[in-house]
Scaffold this active site. Structure first.
Site, PDB file in Angstrom:
ATOM      1  CG  HIS A   1       2.001   5.520  -7.169  1.00 41.48           C
ATOM      2  ND1 HIS A   1       1.667   5.359  -5.790  1.00 41.48           N
ATOM      3  CD2 HIS A   1       3.111   5.727  -7.430  1.00 41.48           C
ATOM      4  CE1 HIS A   1       2.990   5.632  -5.268  1.00 41.48           C
ATOM      5  NE2 HIS A   1       3.818   6.058  -6.189  1.00 41.48           N
TER       6      HIS A   1
ATOM      7  CG  LEU B   1      -1.953  -0.974   1.336  1.00 38.24           C
ATOM      8  CD1 LEU B   1      -2.864  -0.880   2.735  1.00 38.24           C
ATOM      9  CD2 LEU B   1      -3.006  -1.046   0.155  1.00 38.24           C
ATOM     10  CG  ASP B   2       0.519   4.269  -3.186  1.00 36.80           C
ATOM     11  OD1 ASP B   2       1.521   3.259  -3.508  1.00 36.80           O
ATOM     12  OD2 ASP B   2      -0.072   4.782  -3.955  1.00 36.80           O
ATOM     13  NE  ARG B   3       6.429   7.972   4.456  1.00 33.59           N
ATOM     14  CZ  ARG B   3       7.149   8.878   4.830  1.00 33.59           C
ATOM     15  NH1 ARG B   3       7.955   9.410   3.730  1.00 33.59           N
ATOM     16  NH2 ARG B   3       7.666   9.145   5.865  1.00 33.59           N
TER      17      ARG B   3
END
Length: 241
Positions: A187, A105-107
């Site tokens: 993304h 998962l993105d930051r």
């Protein structure tokens, strides 16, 4: 019957290196079937032998599976020299060598993430061929339209020409929507919404397969997954597009 060297057994079940395991064995911290053992190379039966570390019996687990409610600002990685990772959040009683997040998962994305040391399981969860849905709640800077729902249903074409698999987009309210994906490109969610000129302000993953993030699992908290939860996470769903 599965046999392992004693030092490998200790290292795999506890959060220590092989050299640390050998040191613990040499200094008399380990017993096998009630007897102190200082032979790191002893072949032990992982299912039958009773192995204790500092007096506490070790329950053998070939692999471990951990569900975490990922907080914002934490990396989906095993380790990083300067930034906090999801593996850093695993409590000591669940921590062991070789842990990694299943996918990423993105930051700044929150929600359901699985941490394990089982590579085959991770591959099955991530592989688009398994058709395991991942559901997200997106807070957007605009409103989802019927045309956008249709574009996502047919498969978004990203700015670089990459064709995404068909996805389910469901408006929830004026600036929130549920997005169900069957793959995991870099993304991907933000890039998909970007093609319809919508920005993503917040993103939260609520489910993998039929495994839903428990409401009582707080941000940054972890829980070990049992067999029932593992089965739910691996369930694919037949959607008609």
């Amino acid at each position: 019957m599965e046999k392992q060297r004693l030092d490998k057994f200790i290292s795999s079940q506890l959060n220590m290196t092989r050299s640390e395991a050998r040191s613990a064995i040499r200094t008399g911290k380990v017993t096998v079937n009630g007897l102190y053992c200082r032979d790191s190379g002893l072949a032990v039966n992982t299912q039958a032998d009773i192995i204790c570390f500092e007096g506490t019996e070790i329950e053998y687990k070939k692999y471990i599976y951990i569900m975490i409610n990922k907080p914002k600002g934490v990396l989906s990685a095993s380790n990083d020299k300067t930034r906090q990772t999801v593996v850093d959040l695993v409590p000591d009683d669940l921590k062991r060598n070789g842990l990694f997040p299943v996918g990423r998962l993105d930051r700044d994305t929150t929600g359901l993430l699985i941490i394990t040391d089982d590579g085959a399981f991770a591959h099955d969860i991530i592989s688009p061929k398994k058709f395991i849905p991942k559901s997200y709640i997106a807070t957007l800077d605009g409103t989802v339209t019927k045309d956008m729902v249709e574009i996502f249903r047919k498969g978004v074409i990203l700015a670089d020409g990459t064709k995404c698999k068909p996805a389910i987009l469901e408006p929830i309210e004026e600036n929130r929507a549920r997005l169900i994906l069957f793959e995991g490109k870099y993304h991907e969610v933000k890039r998909m919404f970007g093609t319809v000129n919508l920005g993503v302000n917040e993103l939260h993953r609520e489910s993998i397969g039929e495994l839903h993030l428990p409401e009582d699992l707080g941000s940054g908290e972890c829980v070990e997954m049992n067999k029932k939860l593992l089965i739910l996470a691996q369930k694919s769903t037949a959607y008609t597009f």
